[in-house]
Design a protein around this motif. Structure first.
Motif, PDB file in Angstrom:
ATOM      1  N   ALA A  15       3.374  -0.842   7.544  1.00 48.61           N
ATOM      2  CA  ALA A  15       3.357  -1.532   6.396  1.00 48.61           C
ATOM      3  C   ALA A  15       3.962  -1.505   5.446  1.00 48.61           C
ATOM      4  N   LEU A  56       1.384   3.501  11.822  1.00 46.08           N
ATOM      5  CA  LEU A  56       1.539   2.291  11.278  1.00 46.08           C
ATOM      6  C   LEU A  56       1.685   2.065   9.454  1.00 46.08           C
ATOM      7  N   LEU A  57       1.588   3.345   8.551  1.00 49.01           N
ATOM      8  CA  LEU A  57       1.582   3.270   6.923  1.00 49.01           C
ATOM      9  C   LEU A  57       3.676   2.808   7.139  1.00 49.01           C
ATOM     10  N   TYR A  64      -1.752   0.112  -2.131  1.00 43.98           N
ATOM     11  CA  TYR A  64      -1.294   0.540  -0.580  1.00 43.98           C
ATOM     12  C   TYR A  64      -1.045   2.524  -0.805  1.00 43.98           C
ATOM     13  N   TYR A  82       6.884  -4.348   6.227  1.00 42.55           N
ATOM     14  CA  TYR A  82       6.449  -5.508   5.935  1.00 42.55           C
ATOM     15  C   TYR A  82       6.210  -5.760   4.578  1.00 42.55           C
ATOM     16  N   CYS A  83       5.597  -4.513   3.724  1.00 39.85           N
ATOM     17  CA  CYS A  83       5.771  -5.238   2.542  1.00 39.85           C
ATOM     18  C   CYS A  83       6.819  -5.112   1.532  1.00 39.85           C
ATOM     19  N   SER A 105      -2.921   5.281   1.738  1.00 44.69           N
ATOM     20  CA  SER A 105      -2.280   6.394   1.764  1.00 44.69           C
ATOM     21  C   SER A 105      -2.656   7.065   2.176  1.00 44.69           C
TER      22      SER A 105
END
Length: 144
Positions: A133, A129-130, A90, A136-137, A94
């Protein structure tokens, strides 16, 4: 947070992403978006969101219905080696995507000034979006 609850959240998010994808496709093909770059961007992201959402929904339903698969997936997700690898990937994604967007923005500013605004909007969308994400992670990998 229990793994089963996370799967239900993922299932709900999948349906929300499908709605967003359908909205993007409808906006693209209804004539609300001008032709060219915005049309292809809306249609492409809408179709991609719908496809990925269906995959996540099917996976979530399968895991919710099959307890042995759910236990195997939970063990796989919470394995320390996998968590370490995910964090490394990730961070590389990024950095790589932000560098590419910065280069594209510079190119747009110097050679194609009419593309500067779409690229800046794409950069903002990528950062958003990052951020999503990362949230979410954190939800997915949080252990109690």
């Amino acid at each position: 947070m229990k793994f089963e609850k996370k799967l239900k959240i993922q299932l709900t998010c999948g349906f929300l992403w499908i709605c967003l994808g359908i909205l993007a496709c409808v906006a693209a093909f209804s004539g609300k978006v001008s032709s060219g770059y915005p049309l292809t961007y809306c249609a492409g992201t809408g179709g991609g969101l719908i496809a990925i959402s269906f995959i996540h929904i099917i996976k979530s339903i399968r895991l919710l219905k099959n307890e042995s698969l759910r236990k195997k997936e939970e063990i796989r997700i919470y394995d320390e080696r996998n968590i370490f690898i995910q964090k490394q990937i990730y961070s590389l994604h990024s950095l790589f995507s932000l560098v590419l967007l910065y280069v594209a923005t510079l190119w747009a500013a110097l050679w194609k000034p009419e593309l500067l605004i779409p690229f800046l909007l794409l950069m903002l969308a990528d950062v958003a979006l990052l951020f999503l994400a990362a949230i979410y992670c954190n939800i997915r990998n949080s252990c109690e």
